[in-house]
Design a protein around this motif. Structure first.
Motif, mmCIF file in Angstrom:
data_model
loop_
_atom_site.group_PDB
_atom_site.id
_atom_site.type_symbol
_atom_site.label_atom_id
_atom_site.label_comp_id
_atom_site.label_asym_id
_atom_site.label_seq_id
_atom_site.Cartn_x
_atom_site.Cartn_y
_atom_site.Cartn_z
ATOM 1 N N GLY A 101 86.556 -34.305 89.492
ATOM 2 C CA GLY A 101 86.990 -33.314 88.505
ATOM 3 C C GLY A 101 88.230 -32.571 88.949
ATOM 4 N N GLY A 102 88.297 -32.250 90.246
ATOM 5 C CA GLY A 102 89.476 -31.579 90.777
ATOM 6 C C GLY A 102 90.713 -32.460 90.714
ATOM 7 N N THR A 103 90.542 -33.744 90.990
ATOM 8 C CA THR A 103 91.664 -34.682 90.914
ATOM 9 C C THR A 103 92.199 -34.776 89.493
ATOM 10 N N VAL A 104 91.313 -34.890 88.515
ATOM 11 C CA VAL A 104 91.739 -34.972 87.120
ATOM 12 C C VAL A 104 92.434 -33.679 86.703
ATOM 13 N N THR A 105 91.901 -32.543 87.123
ATOM 14 C CA THR A 105 92.517 -31.256 86.796
ATOM 15 C C THR A 105 93.895 -31.131 87.440
ATOM 16 N N ILE A 106 94.040 -31.571 88.686
ATOM 17 C CA ILE A 106 95.334 -31.506 89.363
ATOM 18 C C ILE A 106 96.351 -32.426 88.684
ATOM 19 N N LEU A 107 95.920 -33.614 88.254
ATOM 20 C CA LEU A 107 96.816 -34.493 87.508
ATOM 21 C C LEU A 107 97.327 -33.804 86.240
ATOM 22 N N PHE A 108 96.407 -33.164 85.520
ATOM 23 C CA PHE A 108 96.783 -32.475 84.296
ATOM 24 C C PHE A 108 97.746 -31.326 84.589
ATOM 25 N N LEU A 109 97.397 -30.493 85.579
ATOM 26 C CA LEU A 109 98.254 -29.353 85.918
ATOM 27 C C LEU A 109 99.618 -29.798 86.419
ATOM 28 N N GLY A 110 99.638 -30.815 87.252
ATOM 29 C CA GLY A 110 100.909 -31.323 87.757
ATOM 30 C C GLY A 110 101.809 -31.810 86.650
ATOM 31 N N ARG A 111 101.241 -32.531 85.714
ATOM 32 C CA ARG A 111 102.006 -33.021 84.576
ATOM 33 C C ARG A 111 102.519 -31.870 83.728
ATOM 34 N N LEU A 112 101.665 -30.887 83.485
ATOM 35 C CA LEU A 112 102.046 -29.732 82.675
ATOM 36 C C LEU A 112 103.162 -28.931 83.348
ATOM 37 N N ILE A 113 103.006 -28.670 84.623
ATOM 38 C CA ILE A 113 104.020 -27.901 85.359
ATOM 39 C C ILE A 113 105.338 -28.667 85.414
ATOM 40 N N TYR A 114 105.260 -29.969 85.648
ATOM 41 C CA TYR A 114 106.482 -30.773 85.682
ATOM 42 C C TYR A 114 107.196 -30.736 84.337
ATOM 43 N N ARG A 115 106.451 -30.844 83.243
ATOM 44 C CA ARG A 115 107.069 -30.853 81.920
ATOM 45 C C ARG A 115 107.707 -29.508 81.594
ATOM 46 N N ILE A 116 107.061 -28.420 81.965
ATOM 47 C CA ILE A 116 107.642 -27.095 81.728
ATOM 48 C C ILE A 116 108.911 -26.942 82.563
ATOM 49 N N TYR A 117 108.857 -27.358 83.818
ATOM 50 C CA TYR A 117 110.031 -27.307 84.687
ATOM 51 C C TYR A 117 111.158 -28.163 84.112
ATOM 52 N N ASP A 118 110.827 -29.356 83.653
ATOM 53 C CA ASP A 118 111.814 -30.263 83.080
ATOM 54 C C ASP A 118 112.465 -29.656 81.837
ATOM 55 N N MET A 119 111.663 -29.011 80.993
ATOM 56 C CA MET A 119 112.217 -28.358 79.792
ATOM 57 C C MET A 119 113.188 -27.258 80.184
ATOM 58 N N MET A 120 112.821 -26.476 81.183
ATOM 59 C CA MET A 120 113.669 -25.363 81.593
ATOM 60 C C MET A 120 114.954 -25.861 82.245
#
Length: 172
Positions: A101-120
């Motif tokens: 569960g932690g691995t899946v959550t980290i994958l999701f968070l990593g993707r989300l953070i990367y996309r926000i960073y990429d947008m900025m």
């Protein structure tokens, strides 16, 4: 404050709240509520299906979607084997595998953070693009595949939880 900023802030607060709930559920005992599990299975299944259909028209997206679904199902089957059940106060409780569960959550968070960073970094936030344009820019051919890992994992886990609970109720 403009309406878009308020909507963006509210959406951000909602996402942080849901992530907090997901992390809390990943690392502790949870009461098995069959109605809630069924509803979440349907909601996640529908949203996952939308991600799949959106990417089905591009070959790279279709391949990433299929890989994401396969990885999500494999993680869910392994995680379900590690899930523990316990009966307390007349109710069934379960504790899922914290590592999976932690691995899946980290994958999701990593993707989300990367996309926000990429947008900025791309300057989309400063150019005054509409929120819908910003969300469209977040997509890539591999993004839906990463998202489908999470959706396939939770849908499969929920289906396994429901089937195990029905077996326990029937006394098998």
């Amino acid at each position: 404050m403009s309406g878009q900023v308020i909507i963006s802030l509210l959406l951000g607060v909602f996402i942080v709240y849901r992530i907090f709930l997901r992390v809390r559920r990943t690392f502790g005992w949870q009461q098995l509520n069959l109605g809630k599990v069924r509803i979440m299975t349907v909601i996640l299944g529908v949203v996952g299906l939308l991600f799949f259909v959106e990417g089905a028209f591009d070959t790279v997206s279709l391949i990433s979607n299929m890989i994401g679904i396969a990885l999500g199902i494999a993680l869910a089957c392994y995680g379900a084997a590690k899930t523990r059940f316990e009966r307390r106060d007349g109710n069934w409780r379960y504790r899922p595998s914290a590592w999976i569960g932690g691995t899946v959550t980290i994958l999701f968070l990593g993707r989300l953070i990367y996309r926000i960073y990429d947008m900025m970094q791309s300057g989309n936030l400063e150019q005054g693009l509409q929120l819908s344009d910003r969300l469209k820019d977040m997509g890539s051919s591999w993004t839906s595949g990463l998202m489908l890992i999470m959706f396939a994992y939770y849908v499969t886990c929920n289906i396994i939880l429901l089937s195990r609970q029905e077996l326990r109720v029937s006394g098998v």
